[in-house]
Each structure stands twice: as C-alpha cells, then as structure tokens.
Design an enzyme around this catalytic site. Structure first.
Site, mmCIF file in Angstrom:
data_model
loop_
_atom_site.group_PDB
_atom_site.id
_atom_site.type_symbol
_atom_site.label_atom_id
_atom_site.label_comp_id
_atom_site.label_asym_id
_atom_site.label_seq_id
_atom_site.Cartn_x
_atom_site.Cartn_y
_atom_site.Cartn_z
ATOM 1 N N LEU A 96 -5.160 -3.561 7.501
ATOM 2 C CA LEU A 96 -3.629 -2.494 6.947
ATOM 3 C C LEU A 96 -3.639 -2.258 5.912
ATOM 4 O O LEU A 96 -4.942 -2.321 5.075
ATOM 5 C CB LEU A 96 -3.091 -4.569 6.334
ATOM 6 C CG LEU A 96 -3.496 -5.752 7.755
ATOM 7 C CD1 LEU A 96 -3.051 -6.900 7.141
ATOM 8 C CD2 LEU A 96 -2.572 -5.283 8.439
ATOM 9 N N ASP A 97 -2.415 -1.907 5.401
ATOM 10 C CA ASP A 97 -2.596 -1.278 4.752
ATOM 11 C C ASP A 97 -2.066 -1.806 3.110
ATOM 12 O O ASP A 97 -1.545 -3.291 3.178
ATOM 13 C CB ASP A 97 -0.657 -0.523 4.309
ATOM 14 C CG ASP A 97 -0.486 0.901 5.894
ATOM 15 O OD1 ASP A 97 -1.835 1.559 6.403
ATOM 16 O OD2 ASP A 97 0.241 0.699 6.277
ATOM 17 N N LYS A 98 -2.063 -1.063 2.301
ATOM 18 C CA LYS A 98 -2.861 -1.456 0.664
ATOM 19 C C LYS A 98 -1.839 -2.635 -0.026
ATOM 20 O O LYS A 98 -2.608 -3.610 -0.138
ATOM 21 C CB LYS A 98 -2.682 -0.079 -0.503
ATOM 22 C CG LYS A 98 -3.743 -0.066 -1.717
ATOM 23 C CD LYS A 98 -3.900 0.152 -2.554
ATOM 24 C CE LYS A 98 -4.012 0.217 -3.949
ATOM 25 N NZ LYS A 98 -3.900 1.208 -4.409
#
Ligand code: URA
Length: 227
Positions: A96-98
């Site tokens: 998952l993105d930051k």
C-alpha cells in the site's frame, strides 16, 4: 528439527545466550540438539513457544508508514510489530502507498503470497475512497469498464459503489503500482483518501485500531490458502 532453527523461526534466535531455553522442562545449553516441534514442549523463561511454520497477520496500516520491509528513513510496517515478530521473515502481501490506510496482510509464506499476488489470479481488493471532484455516471461507467493508465492494456473491469458524489468503494482485481490513483487520474479526478477494506475475501477487522495488528483466524487463513 534443530532447536537453533526452531528458535530462529519463532523469533527467539538471539536470546539463546540467556540460557533460558528448556525442552520438556530440562534446561539446554547445546542449541544443536534436535527437537520435534509437534511433540516437544519448548519454553523460554518458562513461557511455552508455540510453533507454526507460517505466520499470517492482519494489520490496519496507518498513514505515513511504508509497506516495504526496509527503509533507512521511514518507519516500515514491520517496525510496528513486536521485536520477536520482526525477526521471522514477515513481509507484506502486496503493498500500500505510504498514505494509503487499512488492510495489509503480512506473512512469511512466500509461495502463498506469490500465488495471491499473481496477475493471473485476479484476487479482489476493495478500497474505500474519496476523490476531489464529483463523479458523474459516465465516470463510474468508465472506471467499471476499464481505463487507460498507461499500461499495455486498459484496467480490468472494476465494481464501484458510491456513497456520495465523491466517495465510495471500488473493487479491482489487479494490483498495479498506484492503481487506484492512476485510474482516477485517467478520468481527470484525484484520490484524496484511500483505505483498503478487503483483500482476497478477508475484510479489515474494524475493531483493529490504526497501526495495530492481530493474527489471522484459522478461517481467514483457510480463505487465503484456498485461492
Ligand atoms: N492503489 C493505489 O493507488 N494505492 C494503493 O496504495 C493501493 C492501490
């Protein structure tokens, strides 16, 4: 199995110097001895070490934490786990993105993760989203049909359920880099909030606070194994 392997797989490897390991109640000094993890009772400081070959964890990923296993500057999801679980080779099953929140599965079962992430498997992932601009019917239709995000082919069909003009859930069966954000860019919109709420038939446990984790239940593990 040699007890040093057992200790390493359960995350107790570096603590053997304290000589607090006992096999069936007998303290041991030599960590090359063989044990049967199904039959022998291994304790560390009197506490029984439970052995399972594979570990499956559900985490509610918070904002600002990266989901790769190592980064010099940012906190990783692995660092949110207790020290012992940081040593047993866990990694996130898909990233998952930051700034994306929500459901992340962590495991040390490489083949299972590989299977779930295979593009041919079409494992469903559902995200709750908010976007900058109102979504028209034709926007939703485009997202559902597939949009051009600059890959060889358009995105595969998705399912979108709106709860307001700029909020809802989207289910996709792919896991391309920044997939949801790029899908919304393709319709001249912008994701402002993204949270994964389901992965491969497993729903985010809403009692898990952001940044918290728990082991998957046997039922949830079976769902992953049966993909
Ligand atoms: N799609 C994105 O754009 N970001 C994520 O983190 C997951 C899916």
């Amino acid at each position: 199995m040699r007890i040093d392997k057992f200790l390493s797989e359960t995350g107790y490897a570096t603590r053997t110097e304290s000589k607090k390991i006992a096999v069936n109640g007998v303290a041991i000094k030599d960590t090359s001895v063989h044990i049967d993890p199904d039959k022998d009772i291994i304790t560390f400081c009197g506490e029984v070490i439970n052995y399972t070959q594979f570990v499956y964890i559900m985490m509610n990923k918070p904002d600002g934490v990266i989901s790769s296993t190592d980064d010099g500057n940012c906190t990783t999801v692995i660092e949110l786990l207790p020290e012992r679980l940081q040593k047993i080779g866990l990694f996130p099953c898909g990233r998952l993105d930051k700034n994306t929140l929500g459901l992340l599965i962590l495991t040390n079962n490489g083949p299972l993760a590989h299977n779930l992430l295979s593009p041919t498997k079409h494992v469903e992932k559902t995200y709750h989203f908010r976007c900058l601009n109102k979504l028209s019917d034709s926007d939703v239709e485009l997202l559902c049909k597939g949009v051009d995000i600059g890959e060889k082919s358009s995105t595969r069909p998705a399912v979108v359920n709106l709860s307001s003009e700029n909020e809802g859930d989207i289910t996709v069966v792919e896991g391309k880099y920044h997939q949801i954000k790029r899908m919304f860019e393709a319709i001249d919109n912008k994701i402002t909030y993204l949270e994964r709420i389901s992965f491969g038939g497993i729903n985010l446990d809403i009692t898990l606070e952001r940044g918290s984790w728990r082991y998957l239940t046997d039922e949830e593990t079976a769902i992953l194994e049966n993909h």
